[in-house]
Design a protein around this motif. Structure first.
Motif, PDB file in Angstrom:
ATOM      1  N   ILE A  56       0.870  -1.171   0.000  1.00  0.00           N
ATOM      2  CA  ILE A  56       0.000   0.000   0.000  1.00  0.00           C
ATOM      3  C   ILE A  56       0.907   1.222   0.000  1.00  0.00           C
ATOM      4  CG2 ILE A  56      -1.727   1.311   1.268  1.00  0.00           C
ATOM      5  CD1 ILE A  56      -2.756  -1.359   2.368  1.00  0.00           C
ATOM      6  N   VAL A  57       0.599   2.176  -0.876  1.00  0.00           N
ATOM      7  CA  VAL A  57       1.416   3.377  -1.016  1.00  0.00           C
ATOM      8  C   VAL A  57       0.524   4.597  -0.801  1.00  0.00           C
ATOM      9  CG1 VAL A  57       2.910   4.713  -2.556  1.00  0.00           C
ATOM     10  CG2 VAL A  57       2.915   2.219  -2.671  1.00  0.00           C
ATOM     11  N   GLY A  58       0.978   5.470   0.083  1.00  0.00           N
ATOM     12  CA  GLY A  58       0.268   6.724   0.313  1.00  0.00           C
ATOM     13  C   GLY A  58       1.184   7.896   0.009  1.00  0.00           C
ATOM     14  N   SER A  59       0.651   8.918  -0.668  1.00  0.00           N
ATOM     15  CA  SER A  59       1.440  10.094  -1.022  1.00  0.00           C
ATOM     16  C   SER A  59       0.657  11.358  -0.722  1.00  0.00           C
ATOM     17  CB  SER A  59       1.781  10.103  -2.520  1.00  0.00           C
ATOM     18  OG  SER A  59       2.600   9.023  -2.859  1.00  0.00           O
ATOM     19  N   VAL A  60       1.406  12.382  -0.367  1.00  0.00           N
ATOM     20  CA  VAL A  60       0.837  13.708  -0.203  1.00  0.00           C
ATOM     21  C   VAL A  60       1.841  14.699  -0.784  1.00  0.00           C
ATOM     22  CG1 VAL A  60       1.727  13.973   2.154  1.00  0.00           C
ATOM     23  CG2 VAL A  60      -0.221  15.338   1.412  1.00  0.00           C
ATOM     24  N   PHE A  61       1.350  15.701  -1.525  1.00  0.00           N
ATOM     25  CA  PHE A  61       2.262  16.685  -2.103  1.00  0.00           C
ATOM     26  C   PHE A  61       1.593  18.046  -2.140  1.00  0.00           C
ATOM     27  CE2 PHE A  61      -0.206  15.718  -5.854  1.00  0.00           C
ATOM     28  CZ  PHE A  61      -0.303  16.941  -6.501  1.00  0.00           C
ATOM     29  N   GLY A  62       2.426  19.054  -2.173  1.00  0.00           N
ATOM     30  CA  GLY A  62       1.944  20.416  -2.319  1.00  0.00           C
ATOM     31  C   GLY A  62       3.002  21.250  -3.003  1.00  0.00           C
ATOM     32  N   SER A  63       2.554  22.239  -3.758  1.00  0.00           N
ATOM     33  CA  SER A  63       3.496  23.143  -4.421  1.00  0.00           C
ATOM     34  C   SER A  63       2.887  24.537  -4.493  1.00  0.00           C
ATOM     35  CB  SER A  63       3.857  22.648  -5.821  1.00  0.00           C
ATOM     36  OG  SER A  63       2.733  22.725  -6.675  1.00  0.00           O
ATOM     37  N   ARG A  64       3.776  25.508  -4.573  1.00  0.00           N
ATOM     38  CA  ARG A  64       3.361  26.917  -4.658  1.00  0.00           C
ATOM     39  C   ARG A  64       4.380  27.639  -5.510  1.00  0.00           C
ATOM     40  NH1 ARG A  64       0.866  31.301  -5.090  1.00  0.00           N
ATOM     41  NH2 ARG A  64       0.536  32.756  -3.395  1.00  0.00           N
ATOM     42  N   SER A  65       3.892  28.396  -6.478  1.00  0.00           N
ATOM     43  CA  SER A  65       4.750  29.194  -7.340  1.00  0.00           C
ATOM     44  C   SER A  65       4.398  30.662  -7.139  1.00  0.00           C
ATOM     45  CB  SER A  65       4.534  28.800  -8.805  1.00  0.00           C
ATOM     46  OG  SER A  65       5.297  29.618  -9.652  1.00  0.00           O
ATOM     47  N   TYR A  66       5.421  31.461  -6.905  1.00  0.00           N
ATOM     48  CA  TYR A  66       5.265  32.898  -6.704  1.00  0.00           C
ATOM     49  C   TYR A  66       5.850  33.602  -7.920  1.00  0.00           C
ATOM     50  CZ  TYR A  66       4.801  31.317  -1.891  1.00  0.00           C
ATOM     51  OH  TYR A  66       4.408  30.665  -0.750  1.00  0.00           O
ATOM     52  N   SER A  67       5.137  34.599  -8.428  1.00  0.00           N
ATOM     53  CA  SER A  67       5.603  35.327  -9.594  1.00  0.00           C
ATOM     54  C   SER A  67       5.376  36.821  -9.386  1.00  0.00           C
ATOM     55  CB  SER A  67       4.838  34.865 -10.847  1.00  0.00           C
ATOM     56  OG  SER A  67       5.267  35.584 -11.987  1.00  0.00           O
ATOM     57  N   ASN A  68       6.213  37.622 -10.022  1.00  0.00           N
ATOM     58  CA  ASN A  68       5.979  39.064  -9.958  1.00  0.00           C
ATOM     59  C   ASN A  68       4.832  39.471 -10.885  1.00  0.00           C
ATOM     60  OD1 ASN A  68       7.489  38.570 -12.311  1.00  0.00           O
ATOM     61  ND2 ASN A  68       8.410  40.599 -12.269  1.00  0.00           N
ATOM     62  N   ILE A  69       4.286  38.517 -11.645  1.00  0.00           N
ATOM     63  CA  ILE A  69       3.072  38.714 -12.441  1.00  0.00           C
ATOM     64  C   ILE A  69       2.018  37.770 -11.876  1.00  0.00           C
ATOM     65  CG2 ILE A  69       2.033  38.572 -14.743  1.00  0.00           C
ATOM     66  CD1 ILE A  69       4.849  39.053 -15.907  1.00  0.00           C
ATOM     67  N   ASP A  70       0.999  38.330 -11.245  1.00  0.00           N
ATOM     68  CA  ASP A  70       0.003  37.527 -10.524  1.00  0.00           C
ATOM     69  C   ASP A  70      -0.611  36.408 -11.362  1.00  0.00           C
ATOM     70  OD1 ASP A  70       0.425  39.085  -8.305  1.00  0.00           O
ATOM     71  OD2 ASP A  70      -1.386  40.309  -8.564  1.00  0.00           O
ATOM     72  N   PHE A  71      -0.805  36.633 -12.645  1.00  0.00           N
ATOM     73  CA  PHE A  71      -1.431  35.643 -13.516  1.00  0.00           C
ATOM     74  C   PHE A  71      -0.700  34.302 -13.483  1.00  0.00           C
ATOM     75  CE2 PHE A  71      -1.857  33.586 -17.688  1.00  0.00           C
ATOM     76  CZ  PHE A  71      -3.235  33.460 -17.763  1.00  0.00           C
ATOM     77  N   TYR A  72       0.606  34.303 -13.260  1.00  0.00           N
ATOM     78  CA  TYR A  72       1.416  33.090 -13.320  1.00  0.00           C
ATOM     79  C   TYR A  72       1.593  32.399 -11.967  1.00  0.00           C
ATOM     80  CZ  TYR A  72       2.429  34.464 -18.078  1.00  0.00           C
ATOM     81  OH  TYR A  72       2.306  34.799 -19.401  1.00  0.00           O
TER      82      TYR A  72
END
Length: 118
Positions: A78-94
């Motif tokens: 049995i395999v359990g995974s959890v992940f999270g990511s966050r990208s910050y940009s000087n252009i809010d759209f990205y």
């Protein structure tokens, strides 16, 4: 890691630098893999829509745990995974965020036998 994206449109072409740290533990009943990734990118030219040269920073974390032979079932894991990511940009759209959780069961149909040094 260094990546050069040479794309059509200099506003999208960029240099990206990334660092990933990985920790692995392999035990008899459990195995764990943890990753932390940090990245920075700078684009070549000003974005014509936003009148800025894009710069991004991102961070991603993940943790995966393998539970071997649950309930004494020899070929199952049995395999359990959890992940999270966050990208910050000087252009809010990205700017982006992502989060996920997965729970998976694996059945081993065949395996390569280990070599012994006899």
């Amino acid at each position: 890691r260094y990546t050069r994206d040479h794309l059509d449109g200099d506003a999208m072409s960029n240099n990206r630098f990334a660092l990933q740290l990985t920790y692995g533990y392999n035990g008899e009943k459990f195995s764990v893999v943890a990753n932390a990734n940090f990245a920075h990118s700078e684009h070549d030219k000003e974005n014509p829509i936003y009148d800025k040269t894009q710069k991004d920073d991102s961070v991603a974390l993940s943790l995966t745990t393998f539970y071997k032979k649950p309930f004494d079932a020899e070929k199952w894991s049995i395999v359990g995974s959890v992940f999270g990511s966050r990208s910050y940009s000087n252009i809010d759209f990205y700017e982006t965020e992502a989060f996920g959780i997965a729970l998976t069961a694996f059945y081993l149909f065949w395996a390569i036998k280990e070599f012994s040094s006899q």
